[in-house]
Motif scaffolding. Structure first.
Motif, PDB file in Angstrom:
ATOM      1  N   SER A 156       0.831  -1.207   0.000  1.00 32.61           N
ATOM      2  CA  SER A 156       0.000   0.000   0.000  1.00 32.61           C
ATOM      3  C   SER A 156       0.866   1.257   0.000  1.00 32.61           C
ATOM      4  CB  SER A 156      -0.924   0.012   1.223  1.00 32.61           C
ATOM      5  OG  SER A 156      -0.170  -0.063   2.419  1.00 32.61           O
ATOM      6  N   MET A 157       0.332   2.318  -0.603  1.00 34.90           N
ATOM      7  CA  MET A 157       1.034   3.599  -0.648  1.00 34.90           C
ATOM      8  C   MET A 157       0.108   4.709  -0.156  1.00 34.90           C
ATOM      9  SD  MET A 157       2.665   5.732  -3.871  1.00 34.90           S
ATOM     10  CE  MET A 157       3.875   4.473  -4.275  1.00 34.90           C
ATOM     11  N   ALA A 158       0.573   5.468   0.829  1.00 37.81           N
ATOM     12  CA  ALA A 158      -0.156   6.637   1.295  1.00 37.81           C
ATOM     13  C   ALA A 158      -0.011   7.755   0.268  1.00 37.81           C
ATOM     14  CB  ALA A 158       0.375   7.088   2.651  1.00 37.81           C
ATOM     15  N   VAL A 159      -1.132   8.370  -0.111  1.00 38.38           N
ATOM     16  CA  VAL A 159      -1.132   9.458  -1.087  1.00 38.38           C
ATOM     17  C   VAL A 159      -1.761  10.682  -0.439  1.00 38.38           C
ATOM     18  CG1 VAL A 159      -1.995  10.236  -3.322  1.00 38.38           C
ATOM     19  CG2 VAL A 159      -1.219   7.881  -3.046  1.00 38.38           C
ATOM     20  N   THR A 160      -0.990  11.761  -0.347  1.00 36.87           N
ATOM     21  CA  THR A 160      -1.445  12.945   0.392  1.00 36.87           C
ATOM     22  C   THR A 160      -1.718  14.156  -0.493  1.00 36.87           C
ATOM     23  OG1 THR A 160       0.838  13.667   0.780  1.00 36.87           O
ATOM     24  CG2 THR A 160      -0.150  12.211   2.432  1.00 36.87           C
ATOM     25  N   ALA A 161      -1.511  14.038  -1.825  1.00 35.44           N
ATOM     26  CA  ALA A 161      -1.727  15.173  -2.720  1.00 35.44           C
ATOM     27  C   ALA A 161      -1.969  14.666  -4.130  1.00 35.44           C
ATOM     28  CB  ALA A 161      -0.509  16.098  -2.707  1.00 35.44           C
ATOM     29  N   SER A 162      -2.587  15.508  -4.960  1.00 34.12           N
ATOM     30  CA  SER A 162      -2.904  15.099  -6.327  1.00 34.12           C
ATOM     31  C   SER A 162      -1.643  14.797  -7.135  1.00 34.12           C
ATOM     32  CB  SER A 162      -3.731  16.177  -7.024  1.00 34.12           C
ATOM     33  OG  SER A 162      -3.049  17.417  -7.026  1.00 34.12           O
ATOM     34  N   THR A 163      -0.575  15.545  -6.889  1.00 35.88           N
ATOM     35  CA  THR A 163       0.688  15.275  -7.582  1.00 35.88           C
ATOM     36  C   THR A 163       1.156  13.864  -7.291  1.00 35.88           C
ATOM     37  OG1 THR A 163       1.288  17.604  -7.332  1.00 35.88           O
ATOM     38  CG2 THR A 163       3.044  16.086  -7.935  1.00 35.88           C
ATOM     39  N   TYR A 164       1.074  13.466  -6.034  1.00 32.71           N
ATOM     40  CA  TYR A 164       1.532  12.136  -5.643  1.00 32.71           C
ATOM     41  C   TYR A 164       0.579  11.055  -6.149  1.00 32.71           C
ATOM     42  CZ  TYR A 164       4.278  15.098  -2.519  1.00 32.71           C
ATOM     43  OH  TYR A 164       5.104  16.071  -2.021  1.00 32.71           O
ATOM     44  N   GLU A 165      -0.685  11.404  -6.302  1.00 27.68           N
ATOM     45  CA  GLU A 165      -1.641  10.469  -6.893  1.00 27.68           C
ATOM     46  C   GLU A 165      -1.245  10.166  -8.339  1.00 27.68           C
ATOM     47  OE1 GLU A 165      -6.508  10.121  -7.534  1.00 27.68           O
ATOM     48  OE2 GLU A 165      -5.640  11.807  -6.442  1.00 27.68           O
ATOM     49  N   PHE A 166      -0.823  11.200  -9.041  1.00 30.42           N
ATOM     50  CA  PHE A 166      -0.372  11.027 -10.418  1.00 30.42           C
ATOM     51  C   PHE A 166       0.903  10.181 -10.465  1.00 30.42           C
ATOM     52  CE2 PHE A 166       1.646  12.502 -14.383  1.00 30.42           C
ATOM     53  CZ  PHE A 166       0.590  12.353 -15.271  1.00 30.42           C
ATOM     54  N   TYR A 167       1.833  10.449  -9.548  1.00 27.64           N
ATOM     55  CA  TYR A 167       3.065   9.665  -9.497  1.00 27.64           C
ATOM     56  C   TYR A 167       2.775   8.207  -9.138  1.00 27.64           C
ATOM     57  CZ  TYR A 167       5.874  13.955  -9.735  1.00 27.64           C
ATOM     58  OH  TYR A 167       6.456  15.123 -10.144  1.00 27.64           O
ATOM     59  N   HIS A 168       1.838   7.988  -8.232  1.00 23.33           N
ATOM     60  CA  HIS A 168       1.439   6.617  -7.865  1.00 23.33           C
ATOM     61  C   HIS A 168       0.976   5.863  -9.106  1.00 23.33           C
ATOM     62  CE1 HIS A 168      -2.025   3.918  -6.957  1.00 23.33           C
ATOM     63  NE2 HIS A 168      -1.185   3.392  -6.097  1.00 23.33           N
ATOM     64  N   ALA A 169       0.146   6.526  -9.922  1.00 21.28           N
ATOM     65  CA  ALA A 169      -0.357   5.884 -11.138  1.00 21.28           C
ATOM     66  C   ALA A 169       0.777   5.606 -12.117  1.00 21.28           C
ATOM     67  CB  ALA A 169      -1.420   6.768 -11.784  1.00 21.28           C
ATOM     68  N   ARG A 170       1.726   6.523 -12.226  1.00 25.02           N
ATOM     69  CA  ARG A 170       2.855   6.325 -13.143  1.00 25.02           C
ATOM     70  C   ARG A 170       3.750   5.176 -12.690  1.00 25.02           C
ATOM     71  NH1 ARG A 170       5.873  11.882 -13.957  1.00 25.02           N
ATOM     72  NH2 ARG A 170       7.280  10.593 -15.190  1.00 25.02           N
ATOM     73  N   ILE A 171       3.997   5.095 -11.389  1.00 28.70           N
ATOM     74  CA  ILE A 171       4.819   3.995 -10.864  1.00 28.70           C
ATOM     75  C   ILE A 171       4.157   2.658 -11.189  1.00 28.70           C
ATOM     76  CG2 ILE A 171       5.592   2.851  -8.740  1.00 28.70           C
ATOM     77  CD1 ILE A 171       6.140   5.663  -7.606  1.00 28.70           C
ATOM     78  N   ASN A 172       2.856   2.568 -10.961  1.00 28.55           N
ATOM     79  CA  ASN A 172       2.145   1.327 -11.264  1.00 28.55           C
ATOM     80  C   ASN A 172       2.245   0.970 -12.748  1.00 28.55           C
ATOM     81  OD1 ASN A 172       1.287   0.411  -8.772  1.00 28.55           O
ATOM     82  ND2 ASN A 172      -0.688   1.446  -8.853  1.00 28.55           N
ATOM     83  N   LYS A 173       2.067   1.973 -13.613  1.00 34.32           N
ATOM     84  CA  LYS A 173       2.113   1.720 -15.052  1.00 34.32           C
ATOM     85  C   LYS A 173       3.495   1.258 -15.489  1.00 34.32           C
ATOM     86  CE  LYS A 173      -2.008   2.792 -16.712  1.00 34.32           C
ATOM     87  NZ  LYS A 173      -2.819   1.887 -17.571  1.00 34.32           N
ATOM     88  N   LEU A 174       4.527   1.976 -15.062  1.00 27.78           N
ATOM     89  CA  LEU A 174       5.876   1.681 -15.526  1.00 27.78           C
ATOM     90  C   LEU A 174       6.474   0.432 -14.887  1.00 27.78           C
ATOM     91  CD1 LEU A 174       7.364   5.301 -15.704  1.00 27.78           C
ATOM     92  CD2 LEU A 174       6.591   3.860 -17.596  1.00 27.78           C
ATOM     93  N   ALA A 175       6.059   0.139 -13.649  1.00 29.89           N
ATOM     94  CA  ALA A 175       6.577  -1.053 -12.958  1.00 29.89           C
ATOM     95  C   ALA A 175       5.700  -2.276 -13.185  1.00 29.89           C
ATOM     96  CB  ALA A 175       6.683  -0.776 -11.455  1.00 29.89           C
ATOM     97  N   HIS A 176       4.600  -2.092 -13.928  1.00 26.76           N
ATOM     98  CA  HIS A 176       3.636  -3.179 -14.150  1.00 26.76           C
ATOM     99  C   HIS A 176       3.200  -3.766 -12.814  1.00 26.76           C
ATOM    100  CE1 HIS A 176       4.680  -2.863 -18.368  1.00 26.76           C
ATOM    101  NE2 HIS A 176       5.947  -3.014 -18.054  1.00 26.76           N
ATOM    102  N   ALA A 177       2.826  -2.843 -11.922  1.00 28.46           N
ATOM    103  CA  ALA A 177       2.430  -3.240 -10.567  1.00 28.46           C
ATOM    104  C   ALA A 177       1.028  -2.716 -10.274  1.00 28.46           C
ATOM    105  CB  ALA A 177       3.427  -2.688  -9.555  1.00 28.46           C
ATOM    106  N   ASP A 178       0.523  -3.059  -9.109  1.00 27.33           N
ATOM    107  CA  ASP A 178      -0.812  -2.614  -8.691  1.00 27.33           C
ATOM    108  C   ASP A 178      -0.771  -2.213  -7.218  1.00 27.33           C
ATOM    109  OD1 ASP A 178      -3.493  -2.014  -8.833  1.00 27.33           O
ATOM    110  OD2 ASP A 178      -4.148  -4.073  -8.490  1.00 27.33           O
ATOM    111  N   ILE A 179       0.157  -1.309  -6.889  1.00 24.14           N
ATOM    112  CA  ILE A 179       0.280  -0.842  -5.506  1.00 24.14           C
ATOM    113  C   ILE A 179      -1.021  -0.161  -5.089  1.00 24.14           C
ATOM    114  CG2 ILE A 179       1.555   0.720  -3.973  1.00 24.14           C
ATOM    115  CD1 ILE A 179       3.953   0.379  -5.919  1.00 24.14           C
ATOM    116  N   LEU A 180      -1.507  -0.525  -3.941  1.00 28.00           N
ATOM    117  CA  LEU A 180      -2.788  -0.015  -3.453  1.00 28.00           C
ATOM    118  C   LEU A 180      -2.648   1.440  -3.008  1.00 28.00           C
ATOM    119  CD1 LEU A 180      -5.755  -0.676  -2.565  1.00 28.00           C
ATOM    120  CD2 LEU A 180      -4.793  -1.266  -0.326  1.00 28.00           C
TER     121      LEU A 180
END
Length: 325
Positions: A156-180
């Protein structure tokens, strides 16, 4: 002297006198009351720290108190809307930057459009971002990816801002992962859960995370940007770890409602840049892992426009769908 000549002489004298009167006789002085400096996150985060350091110094230049007002919520939209809908007189100022820029890449209609609703005052500082894990998390970033591929959603990943929400989505896409993704209203609540082993990861600024890293409460896994950070020389960049494209340089600056008079904007810009030029302010920012970055209002707007376009292109390339606000 004939009457006509005396009248002309008197008129010319009054005109000359009027020309010597200060502009403040016709226009109210700015600022004429305390400045509200609105931070869109809870107290204790990087933006809050930056605002208080700069506000204290700017108050001296402006001759009025600068009061930090925290308006957290909705990934920064609540605070941005508060400022955008407020009086356009220069007395309500937003600490903003990347969340406004990223909003165009994240939402079909941004909650606040930084070009339509706000006017730039100037950039304040460049930020350094770090991905940290709870202290008891087993392994590094490669282990995060490996665990996620074995069991999607187990990290799981804590997301505290919209910028980090975008980065969370990018990490999942590029790492082929599904971090919660686990949303939080601010860093303090997220850190409580990270320290309590209730959430695994957190993206945050080095400024906010530095004391936690030094105390062992959090453990850095990776940094954002083109190069490693001087304060964390042993921590690799996300690009080094195989996620190409994480070379962003987040920042924070000041903005005001769109119709704010240019004279007020220039006065605020001068006070901001004066504060950023002070040795004690530079030293304090360096302690926090921040880099002062004074600009003109136009330069700040140009940078936000360019980054907004780039984020939209990155989002499209990563297949991140725009959301309803």
């Amino acid at each position: 002297m004939p009457f006509r000549r005396r009248a002309i002489t008197l008129a010319l004298g009054l005109a000359a006198l009027a020309g010597t009167l200060p502009a403040t006789a016709a226009e109210p002085a700015f600022p004429s009351q305390p400045i509200k400096l609105v931070v869109v996150y809870q107290p204790g985060g990087a933006n809050d720290i930056i605002a208080r350091v700069l506000g204290d110094r700017m108050a001296i230049s402006l001759g009025q108190p600068v009061v930090v007002v925290n308006k957290p919520g909705a990934s920064g939209a609540i605070g941005a809307q508060f400022v955008a809908s407020g009086p356009a007189d220069g007395h309500t100022v937003l600490m903003g930057g990347m969340p406004l820029v990223v909003a165009r890449a994240m939402y079909k209609v941004p909650p606040v459009d930084f070009e339509k609703s706000l006017a730039p005052v100037g950039k304040a500082v460049n930020l350094s971002l770090v991905l940290v894990a709870r202290k008891n998390f087993p392994g590094g970033f490669a282990d995060v990816v490996a665990q996620e591929r074995r069991k999607p959603g187990s990290v799981s990943m804590a997301v505290t801002a919209s910028t980090y929400e975008f980065y969370h989505a990018r990490i999942n896409k590029l790492a082929h992962a599904d971090i919660l993704k686990v949303p939080y209203a601010g860093v303090p609540a997220a850190m409580q859960d990270l320290a309590g082993d209730r959430v695994d990861l957190l993206i945050d600024t080095l400024a906010a995370q530095k004391p936690f890293i030094e105390s062992g409460a959090s453990r850095p896994l990776a940094v954002f940007g083109r190069r490693r950070l001087p304060d964390l020389p042993q921590v690799p960049t996300l690009t080094e770890l195989g996620l190409a494209g994480f070379n962003d340089q987040p920042y924070v600056g000041m903005l005001v409602p769109k119709a704010t008079p240019q004279a007020a904007i220039q006065r605020l810009n001068s006070a901001l840049n004066e504060a950023l030029g002070r040795d004690e302010v530079k030293a304090r920012m360096r302690q926090l892992g921040l880099e002062v970055a004074p600009t003109t209002p136009q330069a700040f707007l140009d940078e936000m426009r360019a980054d907004s376009k780039r984020f939209e292109e990155v989002g499209q390339a990563a297949g991140i769908e725009k959301q309803q606000p």
